[in-house]
Scaffold this motif. Structure first.
Motif, PDB file in Angstrom:
ATOM      1  N   SER A 187      12.930  -8.556   1.957  1.00  0.00           N
ATOM      2  CA  SER A 187      12.784  -7.725   3.499  1.00  0.00           C
ATOM      3  C   SER A 187      12.116  -6.414   3.193  1.00  0.00           C
ATOM      4  CB  SER A 187      14.771  -7.086   3.525  1.00  0.00           C
ATOM      5  OG  SER A 187      14.659  -6.105   4.613  1.00  0.00           O
ATOM      6  N   THR A 188      12.331  -5.214   3.737  1.00  0.00           N
ATOM      7  CA  THR A 188      11.355  -4.233   3.579  1.00  0.00           C
ATOM      8  C   THR A 188      12.269  -3.047   2.899  1.00  0.00           C
ATOM      9  OG1 THR A 188      12.543  -3.527   5.801  1.00  0.00           O
ATOM     10  CG2 THR A 188      11.032  -4.891   6.521  1.00  0.00           C
ATOM     11  N   ILE A 189      13.013  -3.349   1.924  1.00  0.00           N
ATOM     12  CA  ILE A 189      13.731  -2.542   1.216  1.00  0.00           C
ATOM     13  C   ILE A 189      13.647  -2.521  -0.392  1.00  0.00           C
ATOM     14  CG2 ILE A 189      14.593  -1.368   3.242  1.00  0.00           C
ATOM     15  CD1 ILE A 189      17.291  -3.185   1.713  1.00  0.00           C
ATOM     16  N   GLY A 190      13.515  -1.403  -1.093  1.00  0.00           N
ATOM     17  CA  GLY A 190      13.917  -1.590  -2.626  1.00  0.00           C
ATOM     18  C   GLY A 190      12.009  -1.699  -2.971  1.00  0.00           C
ATOM     19  N   VAL A 191      11.762  -1.568  -4.148  1.00  0.00           N
ATOM     20  CA  VAL A 191      10.753  -2.369  -5.251  1.00  0.00           C
ATOM     21  C   VAL A 191       9.408  -2.951  -4.110  1.00  0.00           C
ATOM     22  CG1 VAL A 191      10.791  -0.459  -6.552  1.00  0.00           C
ATOM     23  CG2 VAL A 191      11.154  -3.210  -7.052  1.00  0.00           C
ATOM     24  N   GLY A 192      10.870  -4.461  -3.472  1.00  0.00           N
ATOM     25  CA  GLY A 192       9.243  -5.644  -3.735  1.00  0.00           C
ATOM     26  C   GLY A 192       9.606  -5.307  -2.128  1.00  0.00           C
ATOM     27  N   ALA A 193      10.004  -4.590  -1.617  1.00  0.00           N
ATOM     28  CA  ALA A 193       9.268  -4.583  -0.155  1.00  0.00           C
ATOM     29  C   ALA A 193       8.171  -5.245   0.310  1.00  0.00           C
ATOM     30  CB  ALA A 193       9.378  -2.887   0.764  1.00  0.00           C
ATOM     31  N   ASN A 194       8.194  -5.714   2.056  1.00  0.00           N
ATOM     32  CA  ASN A 194       7.522  -6.176   2.534  1.00  0.00           C
ATOM     33  C   ASN A 194       6.580  -5.494   2.824  1.00  0.00           C
ATOM     34  OD1 ASN A 194       5.210  -7.653   4.499  1.00  0.00           O
ATOM     35  ND2 ASN A 194       6.766  -8.325   5.421  1.00  0.00           N
ATOM     36  N   VAL A 195       5.180  -5.681   1.853  1.00  0.00           N
ATOM     37  CA  VAL A 195       4.048  -4.122   1.992  1.00  0.00           C
ATOM     38  C   VAL A 195       3.807  -3.919   3.600  1.00  0.00           C
ATOM     39  CG1 VAL A 195       1.914  -5.767   1.433  1.00  0.00           C
ATOM     40  CG2 VAL A 195       2.474  -3.076   0.980  1.00  0.00           C
ATOM     41  N   VAL A 196       3.730  -5.317   4.726  1.00  0.00           N
ATOM     42  CA  VAL A 196       3.802  -5.127   6.258  1.00  0.00           C
ATOM     43  C   VAL A 196       3.984  -3.786   6.268  1.00  0.00           C
ATOM     44  CG1 VAL A 196       3.336  -6.454   8.327  1.00  0.00           C
ATOM     45  CG2 VAL A 196       2.915  -7.428   6.551  1.00  0.00           C
ATOM     46  N   SER A 197       5.494  -3.976   6.268  1.00  0.00           N
ATOM     47  CA  SER A 197       5.963  -3.066   6.545  1.00  0.00           C
ATOM     48  C   SER A 197       5.512  -1.396   6.126  1.00  0.00           C
ATOM     49  CB  SER A 197       7.649  -3.403   6.317  1.00  0.00           C
ATOM     50  OG  SER A 197       9.003  -2.897   6.600  1.00  0.00           O
ATOM     51  N   SER A 198       6.061  -1.375   4.842  1.00  0.00           N
ATOM     52  CA  SER A 198       5.108  -0.074   4.826  1.00  0.00           C
ATOM     53  C   SER A 198       4.329   0.349   4.953  1.00  0.00           C
ATOM     54  CB  SER A 198       5.069  -0.654   2.639  1.00  0.00           C
ATOM     55  OG  SER A 198       5.658  -1.392   2.004  1.00  0.00           O
TER      56      SER A 198
END
Lengths: 410, 410, 410
Positions: free
Chosen positions: B127-138
């Motif tokens: 999804s868009t959270i945590g260290v693995g978040a989609n970088v598109v969202s970041s």
């Protein structure tokens, strides 16, 4: 946990607000309006709005039967803004009380509505919210924001609600007679070497007595809020004789009568903003100046049920009587002002809990330059352009507003 | 009260974050890195974290059957920070809506997620959270913080959510086709004597259309957010001709396909930050400068169920295309940058409501000095040291992050 | 949703507080008190108060049985101020945790009470609230406000609670033995080119071990909180050798014994505020100065059940031992101080959930000028007038307080 109830309202709509100011000239000479706005200045806004026919809120309440006719209860209720989610349950600003009730009535402590507020609300078809709000309430709120005691929770405190209050309510079995008393502590500290401490600023007391039976409901309320109470002190801590006391005294009477096919509403209200300032005068000792501004208000309204719908209409008005002081002569120019509002609306009930609504309202203001911050009531959203400090410039004149939305209770 | 539901998630973990900046030199001459940090500068932090695999939240929602296929509903949801308790229900910042739904679909008003956000979230294994978040969202979030319209609730508004929005959703019975439209009012006031009012800053509109049937889910979304809209006015209120309009336009397409033993995810996204500034020019009248920066992003990912567990992996990337403007020549140095992220994780479900999780992620950034505030995505906690304004200094380079924790829903 | 519980307390009363400061003179020569306050200065306040015998709160908690003896749970609890409604659920400042428990005990993460706080609370008849609060706790709170690490949630953090904590609790089946460990992360960032980073300011660790069986309950606790940890750095980023570390170390032992007709309580506590500052010295290299102030506290108390009522009494005391440093001689004047409190109260239970209460308390302070901010404990509402910085002026001397109110739990 037996009787714990979670409850609330979500009321969201689309609203349009406008507020028009006209040019005025109170100087003896001729003044031209600015070339950029010869016909007045109108501000307007279209917004997603909330709390147009019912206050959006979320609360927790409960009661406990203690036996012997005694009961304990609590009520914690937060106002919310569902259009933007910005306000949730950060404070229980609407009501926050604990109660002990029994055959003697109810003793209630905490933050609660004032007795004087209820008549402005329950005897108005549009209550005190949305574009159709009772203008007596709009002026009362502005008066408290501009002249009132302030509070940790809201600048308008002591008009609508008090914090730190102790309330008493008559029991419900008095043959239709109901009533309440409220005293709110100012909570200011006294200090033994500070003359005039504690200040009584923020204190409120008031009461309400009513009768409801069959189609009739009528109630009288009175309340006093101390807006200022200062004692001048010089550099070494001794009193200077320069003192100020300001009180806002409210009296109002409201009634409604249900004819079946129509319910009619009426209210009369007088709010007095009374200031008394004392200053030492050489030779005379000391002189006290009194200033007693009055806001005389009223409302007439009606609601007509039509199938699952309800048509609502109300006309409300406030006249500002500016006390010119003891030195005024018959030649002193008046500094009065007035505001009146006409509102019509329709609610269509999809169920007991859910309704669609539409409201339209128009405000007209006379001599708004004489008291723009208090009589300059708007339908919402935007404020009047107000310039010139009563001499020459733009003054509040007209406001219109429209609400369309949905109210859902849970 | 029939259908009132209280719901929430508490997701807390221990996380380690680090962000390394390397020395760069875009000047023509030789520059030495500072003696104190010849090999770059790394910031790191170990923290109790929250919302690593599911957003910590607490909400109230309910629906009411109105008969005739109609229903009313509300949804009030607050994001919380259980690691320190600092954020509870002060705002319903996640969602705050009232709905009327029926055979026609659903009409929804209030604060809600944008159509364009959903593809960044649902087609990303993390999804868009945590260290693995989609970088598109970041990058989308940073872009809105740095360049976006702001809002009363959150600086990143209009990427993830809008306030003051009106939404429409297709009904669920369209053979797998789903879709939504959203319009968010800017709510700015107009004033009759102010040229260019109201500003449209803060307005959003967008839509999403998708198809979900069997193993396939695919959706396309488009949205426009007005980040700036100013009209220059001189001292006497007349327009100066100096105007600025900035819009953030997002288009993305996402899909997932469930192979049974594995589910695969993919997304492509393009965000255009388009500014248009107009200024009067002697002789020519006026000139308009256009600047159109692009953020081209994408993600590929997969999840593999293993007994009660789920292995997750994703690679996401954003390429920044810096528009050098109409005066650029083939000799003008590029000012582009890019960021990519690789993330792997494992969730072990103790029950449907409770899971333990571990995630690791690494970010690599190329030419971060060209856009450190937006492409300088970190895994969390610490920010890059960023100095020299693109000329010479430290630029974002690498970030790693680890989350270990527990997610419990109620 | 099975085990979700909404719970809370509303405790509101009327309270009177006063705090008297007397004139003191630590100079060698004669000094007259100011003419305006020859007999000392008393501040006083009457207020609607909250949380006098039980902390007003509202919370959400739940557990989930995961099978195999395992369970997951959460606890989100906000402190409220029902007297004015100003504080509702803006933060879960009282407790905000997620837990995994099993035969091994309980692992708990988030914001929670410290192990060292519990003995101050459970072995005091008036707990740590209202006018009768254990003065060991009043001094502990002030010490953290004045000297502690601060936190995003409350300046007094790490005395009463920690954020970002990881806790372990022994399982309940150990024959009456109970215990817990807690570690709270400081969460400060390290930076590779900054010497001494990360600062450990804000870190807490502690534990508590107890035994409860039959009429006896006894527990020992120890904890360390890092209040300051700074490393001096010069303009080019190199260490200067000027460092400071300050730790607050708490050890306490409490017990209660239920005789049936009476329950007796006792506690001894020692809090050490230990600072170590290092500075470079020419010739010597570097010198370390140590300062170790001590707060030695204790409580004896009793409760006597009388029908549906409970009589409560407690005497608590804290002695401040000012460490004068290594250069002190037998001729150096003492700078110690002490505070003691006597409290009596009565609770009348209308039901298990609802009680009326009355409490009275008196505080006496000796040599308050030596540490007014920490030993200057009041019963509530007003603070002491404190002037002269230990040389000559007004010093905290006496405080009295009364609470009358109602406590209702739900």
């Amino acid at each position: 946990q037996s009787s714990l109830t979670l409850f609330g309202v979500v009321d969201v709509g689309v609203s349009h607000y406008s507020a028009k100011s006209d040019f005025y000239n109170n100087t003896a000479s001729f003044v031209l309006p600015p070339a950029i706005a010869p016909g007045g200045v109108t501000k307007s806004q279209t917004a997603l709005s909330n709390s147009n026919v019912s206050n959006s809120r979320l609360g927790f309440r409960g009661t406990e039967d203690l036996g012997g006719g005694l009961a304990a209860g609590f009520w914690l209720e937060a106002g919310t803004t569902p259009d933007n989610g910005a306000t949730a349950i950060s404070s229980f600003n609407r009501r926050s009380t604990v109660s002990l009730s029994g055959p003697f009535g109810e003793l209630r402590m905490g933050r609660d509505f004032t007795p004087t507020f209820w008549n402005d609300s329950v005897f108005s078809p549009f209550s005190t919210i949305g574009v159709g709000a009772n203008v007596v309430s709009s002026v009362g709120t502005s008066l408290q924001v501009v002249r009132g005691p302030g509070s940790p929770v809201a600048a308008s405190d002591n008009y609508l609600r008090t914090s730190n209050g102790i309330g008493y309510f008559l029991p419900p079995n008095l043959g239709g007679v109901y009533g309440q008393l409220q005293y709110a502590l100012h909570e200011n500290a006294s200090q033994s070497n500070v003359p005039g401490s504690p200040s009584r600023k923020g204190r409120y007391f008031g009461g309400r007595l009513g009768y409801a039976a069959g189609p009739l409901d009528v109630a009288l309320a009175y309340g006093e809020s101390t807006a200022a109470d200062t004692t001048g002190v010089n550099a070494i801590g001794l009193p200077t004789g320069v003192n100020l006391e300001e009180k806002i005294k409210t009296i109002n009477l409201g009634a409604s009568y249900d004819l079946g096919f129509m319910k009619i509403f009426g209210e009369v209200s007088q709010v007095t903003d009374r200031a008394r300032s004392t200053a030492p005068v050489p030779v005379l000792g000391s002189a006290t100046l009194r200033d007693s501004d009055k806001y005389k208000g009223g409302l007439v309204g009606a609601t007509v049920p039509v199938g699952p719908g309800l048509i609502k209409a109300a006309y409300s008005r406030v006249k500002f009587d500016n006390d010119l002081g003891p030195l005024a002569t018959p030649l002193t120019p008046r500094r009065d002002a007035s505001v009146n509002k006409l509102a019509i609306g329709y609610e269509y009930n999809l169920s007991k809990r859910t309704a669609l609504y539409a409201t339209a309202a128009r405000i007209r203001i006379k001599d708004g330059q004489n008291n723009p911050a208090i009589v300059g009531a708007v339908t919402g959203g935007v404020t009047y352009l107000s310039t010139g400090a009563g001499t020459s410039g733009f003054a509040p004149r007209r406001s219109t507003g429209y609400d369309f939305g949905i109210r859902h209770a849970f």
